[in-house]
Motif scaffolding. Structure first.
Motif, PDB file in Angstrom:
ATOM      1  N   ASP A  76       0.826  -1.190  -0.010  1.00  0.00           N
ATOM      2  CA  ASP A  76       0.034   0.020  -0.159  1.00  0.00           C
ATOM      3  C   ASP A  76       0.814   1.408   0.109  1.00  0.00           C
ATOM      4  OD1 ASP A  76      -2.628  -1.361  -0.029  1.00  0.00           O
ATOM      5  OD2 ASP A  76      -2.732  -1.529   2.074  1.00  0.00           O
ATOM      6  N   ALA A  77       1.967   1.274   0.277  1.00  0.00           N
ATOM      7  CA  ALA A  77       3.023   2.347   0.562  1.00  0.00           C
ATOM      8  C   ALA A  77       3.888   2.405  -0.986  1.00  0.00           C
ATOM      9  CB  ALA A  77       3.949   2.090   1.575  1.00  0.00           C
ATOM     10  N   LEU A  78       3.738   1.602  -1.762  1.00  0.00           N
ATOM     11  CA  LEU A  78       4.468   1.552  -2.895  1.00  0.00           C
ATOM     12  C   LEU A  78       3.569   2.176  -4.108  1.00  0.00           C
ATOM     13  CD1 LEU A  78       6.151  -1.763  -2.686  1.00  0.00           C
ATOM     14  CD2 LEU A  78       7.346   0.494  -2.512  1.00  0.00           C
ATOM     15  N   PRO A  79       4.124   2.502  -5.178  1.00  0.00           N
ATOM     16  CA  PRO A  79       3.594   3.012  -6.354  1.00  0.00           C
ATOM     17  C   PRO A  79       2.940   1.982  -7.055  1.00  0.00           C
ATOM     18  CG  PRO A  79       5.745   4.039  -6.295  1.00  0.00           C
ATOM     19  CD  PRO A  79       5.698   3.362  -5.310  1.00  0.00           C
ATOM     20  N   ALA A  98      12.212 -10.851  -2.365  1.00  0.00           N
ATOM     21  CA  ALA A  98      11.825  -9.745  -3.156  1.00  0.00           C
ATOM     22  C   ALA A  98      12.175  -8.275  -2.554  1.00  0.00           C
ATOM     23  CB  ALA A  98      10.082  -9.791  -2.948  1.00  0.00           C
ATOM     24  N   VAL A  99      12.232  -8.195  -1.319  1.00  0.00           N
ATOM     25  CA  VAL A  99      12.515  -6.888  -0.886  1.00  0.00           C
ATOM     26  C   VAL A  99      14.150  -6.849  -1.137  1.00  0.00           C
ATOM     27  CG1 VAL A  99      13.005  -5.687   1.220  1.00  0.00           C
ATOM     28  CG2 VAL A  99      10.639  -6.618   0.729  1.00  0.00           C
ATOM     29  N   ILE A 100      14.908  -7.663  -0.825  1.00  0.00           N
ATOM     30  CA  ILE A 100      16.243  -7.827  -1.236  1.00  0.00           C
ATOM     31  C   ILE A 100      16.436  -7.236  -2.539  1.00  0.00           C
ATOM     32  CG2 ILE A 100      18.545  -9.087  -1.539  1.00  0.00           C
ATOM     33  CD1 ILE A 100      17.651 -10.778   1.061  1.00  0.00           C
ATOM     34  N   GLY A 101      15.719  -7.916  -3.632  1.00  0.00           N
ATOM     35  CA  GLY A 101      15.633  -7.559  -5.159  1.00  0.00           C
ATOM     36  C   GLY A 101      15.425  -6.050  -5.281  1.00  0.00           C
ATOM     37  N   LEU A 102      14.528  -5.653  -4.649  1.00  0.00           N
ATOM     38  CA  LEU A 102      14.179  -4.100  -4.602  1.00  0.00           C
ATOM     39  C   LEU A 102      15.227  -3.243  -4.283  1.00  0.00           C
ATOM     40  CD1 LEU A 102      12.146  -1.651  -5.031  1.00  0.00           C
ATOM     41  CD2 LEU A 102      11.061  -2.111  -2.896  1.00  0.00           C
ATOM     42  N   GLN A 103      15.891  -3.676  -3.039  1.00  0.00           N
ATOM     43  CA  GLN A 103      16.900  -3.021  -2.402  1.00  0.00           C
ATOM     44  C   GLN A 103      18.113  -2.794  -3.154  1.00  0.00           C
ATOM     45  OE1 GLN A 103      16.625  -4.824   1.354  1.00  0.00           O
ATOM     46  NE2 GLN A 103      15.646  -3.278   2.538  1.00  0.00           N
ATOM     47  N   GLY A 112      16.436  -7.094   3.542  1.00  0.00           N
ATOM     48  CA  GLY A 112      15.316  -7.661   3.252  1.00  0.00           C
ATOM     49  C   GLY A 112      14.099  -7.268   3.846  1.00  0.00           C
ATOM     50  N   LYS A 113      14.470  -6.102   5.018  1.00  0.00           N
ATOM     51  CA  LYS A 113      13.492  -5.412   5.219  1.00  0.00           C
ATOM     52  C   LYS A 113      12.991  -3.875   4.970  1.00  0.00           C
ATOM     53  CE  LYS A 113      14.946  -7.451   9.696  1.00  0.00           C
ATOM     54  NZ  LYS A 113      15.890  -7.176  10.794  1.00  0.00           N
ATOM     55  N   LEU A 114      11.686  -3.854   4.298  1.00  0.00           N
ATOM     56  CA  LEU A 114      11.206  -2.795   3.641  1.00  0.00           C
ATOM     57  C   LEU A 114      10.950  -1.550   4.637  1.00  0.00           C
ATOM     58  CD1 LEU A 114       9.383  -2.845   0.576  1.00  0.00           C
ATOM     59  CD2 LEU A 114       9.283  -0.739   1.873  1.00  0.00           C
ATOM     60  N   GLY A 115      11.875  -0.665   5.071  1.00  0.00           N
ATOM     61  CA  GLY A 115      11.788   0.310   6.003  1.00  0.00           C
ATOM     62  C   GLY A 115      11.597   1.673   5.217  1.00  0.00           C
ATOM     63  N   ARG A 116      11.734   2.558   6.153  1.00  0.00           N
ATOM     64  CA  ARG A 116      11.633   3.969   5.664  1.00  0.00           C
ATOM     65  C   ARG A 116      12.962   4.366   4.719  1.00  0.00           C
ATOM     66  NH1 ARG A 116      15.599   6.981   8.205  1.00  0.00           N
ATOM     67  NH2 ARG A 116      16.332   6.318  10.393  1.00  0.00           N
ATOM     68  N   ILE A 117      14.309   3.802   4.925  1.00  0.00           N
ATOM     69  CA  ILE A 117      15.240   4.211   3.775  1.00  0.00           C
ATOM     70  C   ILE A 117      14.909   3.564   2.694  1.00  0.00           C
ATOM     71  CG2 ILE A 117      17.726   3.537   3.508  1.00  0.00           C
ATOM     72  CD1 ILE A 117      18.031   3.681   6.397  1.00  0.00           C
ATOM     73  N   THR A 118      14.305   2.562   2.592  1.00  0.00           N
ATOM     74  CA  THR A 118      14.208   1.848   1.444  1.00  0.00           C
ATOM     75  C   THR A 118      12.893   2.769   0.656  1.00  0.00           C
ATOM     76  OG1 THR A 118      14.802  -0.288   1.818  1.00  0.00           O
ATOM     77  CG2 THR A 118      13.310  -0.231  -0.099  1.00  0.00           C
ATOM     78  N   VAL A 122      12.585   4.816  -3.060  1.00  0.00           N
ATOM     79  CA  VAL A 122      11.728   4.396  -3.819  1.00  0.00           C
ATOM     80  C   VAL A 122      11.023   5.582  -4.057  1.00  0.00           C
ATOM     81  CG1 VAL A 122       9.275   3.602  -4.297  1.00  0.00           C
ATOM     82  CG2 VAL A 122      11.153   2.030  -3.296  1.00  0.00           C
ATOM     83  N   ALA A 123      10.782   6.816  -3.374  1.00  0.00           N
ATOM     84  CA  ALA A 123       9.997   8.118  -3.686  1.00  0.00           C
ATOM     85  C   ALA A 123      10.799   8.885  -4.572  1.00  0.00           C
ATOM     86  CB  ALA A 123       9.863   8.747  -2.543  1.00  0.00           C
ATOM     87  N   GLU A 124      12.178   8.610  -4.441  1.00  0.00           N
ATOM     88  CA  GLU A 124      13.143   9.538  -5.393  1.00  0.00           C
ATOM     89  C   GLU A 124      13.447   8.817  -6.719  1.00  0.00           C
ATOM     90  OE1 GLU A 124      16.873   9.691  -2.926  1.00  0.00           O
ATOM     91  OE2 GLU A 124      15.641  10.735  -1.403  1.00  0.00           O
ATOM     92  N   ARG A 125      12.969   7.765  -7.166  1.00  0.00           N
ATOM     93  CA  ARG A 125      13.271   7.074  -8.038  1.00  0.00           C
ATOM     94  C   ARG A 125      12.045   7.009  -9.434  1.00  0.00           C
ATOM     95  NH1 ARG A 125      17.407   3.099  -7.958  1.00  0.00           N
ATOM     96  NH2 ARG A 125      17.007   2.952 -10.213  1.00  0.00           N
ATOM     97  N   ASP A 126      12.426   7.010 -10.612  1.00  0.00           N
ATOM     98  CA  ASP A 126      11.295   6.859 -11.400  1.00  0.00           C
ATOM     99  C   ASP A 126      10.661   5.312 -11.342  1.00  0.00           C
ATOM    100  OD1 ASP A 126      10.178   7.398 -14.147  1.00  0.00           O
ATOM    101  OD2 ASP A 126      11.122   5.409 -14.858  1.00  0.00           O
ATOM    102  N   THR A 127       9.339   5.230 -11.070  1.00  0.00           N
ATOM    103  CA  THR A 127       8.819   3.898 -11.006  1.00  0.00           C
ATOM    104  C   THR A 127       8.894   3.067 -12.054  1.00  0.00           C
ATOM    105  OG1 THR A 127       7.044   5.056  -9.671  1.00  0.00           O
ATOM    106  CG2 THR A 127       6.506   2.978 -10.398  1.00  0.00           C
ATOM    107  N   LYS A 128       9.019   3.490 -13.580  1.00  0.00           N
ATOM    108  CA  LYS A 128       9.179   2.564 -14.454  1.00  0.00           C
ATOM    109  C   LYS A 128      10.555   1.909 -14.742  1.00  0.00           C
ATOM    110  CE  LYS A 128       6.528   5.409 -17.133  1.00  0.00           C
ATOM    111  NZ  LYS A 128       6.105   6.199 -18.420  1.00  0.00           N
ATOM    112  N   ALA A 129      11.548   2.917 -14.434  1.00  0.00           N
ATOM    113  CA  ALA A 129      12.776   2.290 -14.427  1.00  0.00           C
ATOM    114  C   ALA A 129      13.064   1.228 -13.161  1.00  0.00           C
ATOM    115  CB  ALA A 129      13.891   3.418 -14.483  1.00  0.00           C
ATOM    116  N   LEU A 130      12.458   1.643 -12.026  1.00  0.00           N
ATOM    117  CA  LEU A 130      12.612   0.578 -10.854  1.00  0.00           C
ATOM    118  C   LEU A 130      11.998  -0.802 -11.145  1.00  0.00           C
ATOM    119  CD1 LEU A 130      13.988   0.573  -8.196  1.00  0.00           C
ATOM    120  CD2 LEU A 130      11.899   1.750  -7.300  1.00  0.00           C
ATOM    121  N   ILE A 131      10.783  -0.640 -11.646  1.00  0.00           N
ATOM    122  CA  ILE A 131      10.180  -1.820 -12.226  1.00  0.00           C
ATOM    123  C   ILE A 131      10.991  -2.643 -13.137  1.00  0.00           C
ATOM    124  CG2 ILE A 131       8.260  -2.797 -13.599  1.00  0.00           C
ATOM    125  CD1 ILE A 131       6.460  -0.570 -12.539  1.00  0.00           C
TER     126      ILE A 131
END
Length: 191
Positions: A76-79, A98-103, A112-118, A122-131
Protein backbone atom coordinates in the motif's frame (compact mmCIF):
# COMPACT_ATOMS: atom_id res chain seq x y z
CA UNK A 1 -0.72 3.47 -2.78
CA UNK A 2 -4.31 2.38 -2.24
CA UNK A 3 -5.85 -0.87 -1.11
CA UNK A 4 -7.41 -1.22 -4.56
CA UNK A 5 -3.94 -1.95 -5.91
CA UNK A 6 -3.98 -5.23 -3.95
CA UNK A 7 -7.40 -6.08 -5.33
CA UNK A 8 -6.12 -5.40 -8.83
CA UNK A 9 -2.85 -7.29 -8.34
CA UNK A 10 -4.35 -10.38 -6.71
CA UNK A 11 -6.03 -11.86 -9.83
CA UNK A 12 -2.88 -11.17 -11.88
CA UNK A 13 -0.77 -13.13 -9.40
CA UNK A 14 -3.33 -15.94 -9.22
CA UNK A 15 -3.35 -16.22 -13.02
CA UNK A 16 0.35 -17.08 -12.84
CA UNK A 17 0.08 -19.30 -9.80
CA UNK A 18 -2.66 -21.48 -11.25
CA UNK A 19 -4.44 -24.25 -9.39
CA UNK A 20 -3.44 -27.49 -7.72
CA UNK A 21 0.09 -28.79 -8.22
CA UNK A 22 1.80 -31.71 -6.58
CA UNK A 23 4.95 -31.65 -8.77
CA UNK A 24 7.68 -33.56 -6.87
CA UNK A 25 10.34 -31.33 -8.51
CA UNK A 26 8.76 -28.22 -6.97
CA UNK A 27 10.61 -27.38 -3.73
CA UNK A 28 7.40 -25.83 -2.36
CA UNK A 29 5.64 -29.17 -2.38
CA UNK A 30 1.86 -29.41 -2.63
CA UNK A 31 0.53 -26.06 -3.84
CA UNK A 32 -2.86 -24.63 -4.76
CA UNK A 33 -3.53 -21.09 -5.98
CA UNK A 34 0.10 -20.35 -5.16
CA UNK A 35 -0.18 -21.31 -1.49
CA UNK A 36 2.25 -24.07 -0.56
CA UNK A 37 1.60 -26.64 2.12
CA UNK A 38 4.30 -24.92 4.20
CA UNK A 39 2.66 -21.51 3.90
CA UNK A 40 -0.74 -22.96 4.75
CA UNK A 41 0.76 -24.74 7.76
CA UNK A 42 2.21 -21.45 9.04
CA UNK A 43 -1.13 -19.73 8.45
CA UNK A 44 -3.06 -22.43 10.32
CA UNK A 45 -0.48 -22.74 13.10
CA UNK A 46 -0.30 -26.50 12.59
CA UNK A 47 0.72 -28.94 9.86
CA UNK A 48 -1.65 -28.69 6.90
CA UNK A 49 -2.73 -31.71 4.88
CA UNK A 50 -2.65 -32.08 1.10
CA UNK A 51 -6.46 -32.29 1.22
CA UNK A 52 -6.59 -28.86 2.89
CA UNK A 53 -4.27 -27.45 0.22
CA UNK A 54 -6.45 -28.93 -2.53
CA UNK A 55 -9.57 -27.40 -0.94
CA UNK A 56 -8.24 -23.81 -1.02
CA UNK A 57 -10.34 -21.20 -2.81
CA UNK A 58 -9.63 -17.64 -3.93
CA UNK A 59 -11.62 -16.41 -0.92
CA UNK A 60 -9.55 -18.47 1.52
CA UNK A 61 -6.16 -17.54 0.02
CA UNK A 62 -6.80 -13.78 -0.32
CA UNK A 63 -6.19 -13.06 3.39
CA UNK A 64 -3.03 -15.20 3.28
CA UNK A 65 -1.73 -13.23 0.31
CA UNK A 66 -2.65 -9.94 1.95
CA UNK A 67 -0.96 -10.63 5.29
CA UNK A 68 1.99 -12.86 4.34
CA UNK A 69 3.01 -11.11 1.13
CA UNK A 70 1.31 -7.76 0.37
CA UNK A 71 1.56 -6.35 3.90
CA UNK A 72 5.13 -7.65 4.33
CA UNK A 73 6.28 -5.75 1.25
CA UNK A 74 4.20 -2.70 2.27
CA UNK A 75 2.34 -2.82 -1.01
CA UNK A 76 0.00 0.00 0.00
CA UNK A 77 3.01 2.32 0.42
CA UNK A 78 4.41 1.63 -3.05
CA UNK A 79 3.48 3.07 -6.44
CA UNK A 80 0.87 0.80 -8.07
CA UNK A 81 3.01 -0.86 -10.73
CA UNK A 82 5.96 -1.34 -8.42
CA UNK A 83 3.68 -2.72 -5.70
CA UNK A 84 2.32 -5.32 -8.10
CA UNK A 85 5.78 -6.33 -9.42
CA UNK A 86 7.18 -6.69 -5.90
CA UNK A 87 4.07 -8.57 -4.73
CA UNK A 88 4.40 -11.10 -7.55
CA UNK A 89 8.11 -11.51 -6.76
CA UNK A 90 7.27 -12.05 -3.07
CA UNK A 91 4.67 -14.71 -3.85
CA UNK A 92 7.01 -16.52 -6.24
CA UNK A 93 10.26 -16.17 -4.30
CA UNK A 94 9.46 -15.05 -0.76
CA UNK A 95 8.92 -11.61 0.74
CA UNK A 96 12.46 -11.21 2.05
CA UNK A 97 14.02 -12.20 -1.30
CA UNK A 98 11.70 -9.78 -3.14
CA UNK A 99 12.59 -6.87 -0.84
CA UNK A 100 16.30 -7.68 -1.24
CA UNK A 101 15.74 -7.52 -5.01
CA UNK A 102 14.12 -4.10 -4.65
CA UNK A 103 16.88 -2.86 -2.37
CA UNK A 104 19.54 -4.00 -4.82
CA UNK A 105 17.69 -2.25 -7.67
CA UNK A 106 17.70 0.90 -5.53
CA UNK A 107 21.34 0.56 -4.44
CA UNK A 108 20.52 0.64 -0.73
CA UNK A 109 21.49 -1.85 1.99
CA UNK A 110 19.84 -5.19 1.25
CA UNK A 111 18.62 -6.52 4.59
CA UNK A 112 15.27 -7.75 3.22
CA UNK A 113 13.29 -5.38 5.44
CA UNK A 114 11.27 -2.70 3.69
CA UNK A 115 11.66 0.31 5.98
CA UNK A 116 11.88 4.07 5.77
CA UNK A 117 15.25 4.12 3.97
CA UNK A 118 13.98 1.84 1.21
CA UNK A 119 10.69 3.74 0.93
CA UNK A 120 12.54 7.07 0.74
CA UNK A 121 14.73 5.69 -2.04
CA UNK A 122 11.63 4.46 -3.92
CA UNK A 123 10.12 7.95 -3.71
CA UNK A 124 13.22 9.42 -5.37
CA UNK A 125 13.29 7.01 -8.32
CA UNK A 126 11.38 6.76 -11.56
CA UNK A 127 8.80 4.00 -11.02
CA UNK A 128 9.05 2.57 -14.52
CA UNK A 129 12.85 2.37 -14.40
CA UNK A 130 12.61 0.74 -10.98
CA UNK A 131 10.11 -1.85 -12.26
CA UNK A 132 12.52 -2.72 -15.08
CA UNK A 133 15.47 -2.99 -12.69
CA UNK A 134 13.47 -5.16 -10.28
CA UNK A 135 12.34 -7.52 -13.05
CA UNK A 136 15.86 -7.73 -14.49
CA UNK A 137 17.27 -8.58 -11.07
CA UNK A 138 14.52 -11.14 -10.50
CA UNK A 139 15.49 -12.92 -13.71
CA UNK A 140 19.15 -12.99 -12.63
CA UNK A 141 18.09 -14.55 -9.32
CA UNK A 142 15.84 -17.12 -10.99
CA UNK A 143 18.46 -18.15 -13.55
CA UNK A 144 20.86 -18.98 -10.69
CA UNK A 145 18.42 -21.49 -9.13
CA UNK A 146 19.07 -25.20 -9.60
CA UNK A 147 15.43 -25.60 -10.71
CA UNK A 148 15.84 -23.13 -13.62
CA UNK A 149 16.19 -25.90 -16.24
CA UNK A 150 12.81 -27.34 -15.21
CA UNK A 151 10.82 -24.18 -14.50
CA UNK A 152 12.84 -21.40 -16.16
CA UNK A 153 10.81 -20.99 -19.33
CA UNK A 154 7.62 -20.41 -17.37
CA UNK A 155 9.34 -18.15 -14.85
CA UNK A 156 10.86 -16.02 -17.62
CA UNK A 157 7.44 -15.67 -19.29
CA UNK A 158 5.88 -14.76 -15.94
CA UNK A 159 8.47 -12.06 -15.19
CA UNK A 160 7.97 -10.50 -18.63
CA UNK A 161 4.18 -10.54 -18.24
CA UNK A 162 4.51 -9.00 -14.77
CA UNK A 163 6.85 -6.35 -16.17
CA UNK A 164 4.37 -5.45 -18.92
CA UNK A 165 1.38 -5.22 -16.54
CA UNK A 166 3.38 -3.34 -13.89
CA UNK A 167 4.60 -0.77 -16.41
CA UNK A 168 1.01 -0.31 -17.64
CA UNK A 169 -0.15 0.28 -14.04
CA UNK A 170 2.66 2.78 -13.48
CA UNK A 171 1.69 4.62 -16.66
CA UNK A 172 -1.99 4.74 -15.65
CA UNK A 173 -1.26 6.11 -12.20
CA UNK A 174 1.30 8.58 -13.54
CA UNK A 175 -1.04 10.04 -16.15
CA UNK A 176 -2.26 13.50 -15.17
CA UNK A 177 -5.97 13.95 -14.59
CA UNK A 178 -7.64 16.20 -17.13
CA UNK A 179 -10.22 18.31 -15.24
CA UNK A 180 -12.12 18.90 -18.53
CA UNK A 181 -12.82 15.18 -18.92
CA UNK A 182 -15.08 12.81 -17.03
CA UNK A 183 -12.78 10.56 -14.91
CA UNK A 184 -15.05 7.56 -15.53
CA UNK A 185 -15.82 7.67 -19.25
CA UNK A 186 -13.16 10.13 -20.56
CA UNK A 187 -15.69 12.32 -22.41
CA UNK A 188 -15.26 16.09 -22.42
CA UNK A 189 -17.33 17.84 -19.79
CA UNK A 190 -19.38 20.77 -21.09
CA UNK A 191 -18.31 24.07 -19.59
Amino acid sequence: MTATTFERAMPLVLAHEGGWSGDPADPGGATNLGVTIGTLSLWLGRPATKAEVKALTVATVAPIYRQRFWDKIQGDALPAGLGYALFDFAVNGGSKRAVIGLQRALGVGDDGKLGRITLAAVAERDTKALIDALCDGRLVFLRALSTWPRFGRGWARRVEEVRKAALAMATETAAPVDPAKCPTCGKLIAA
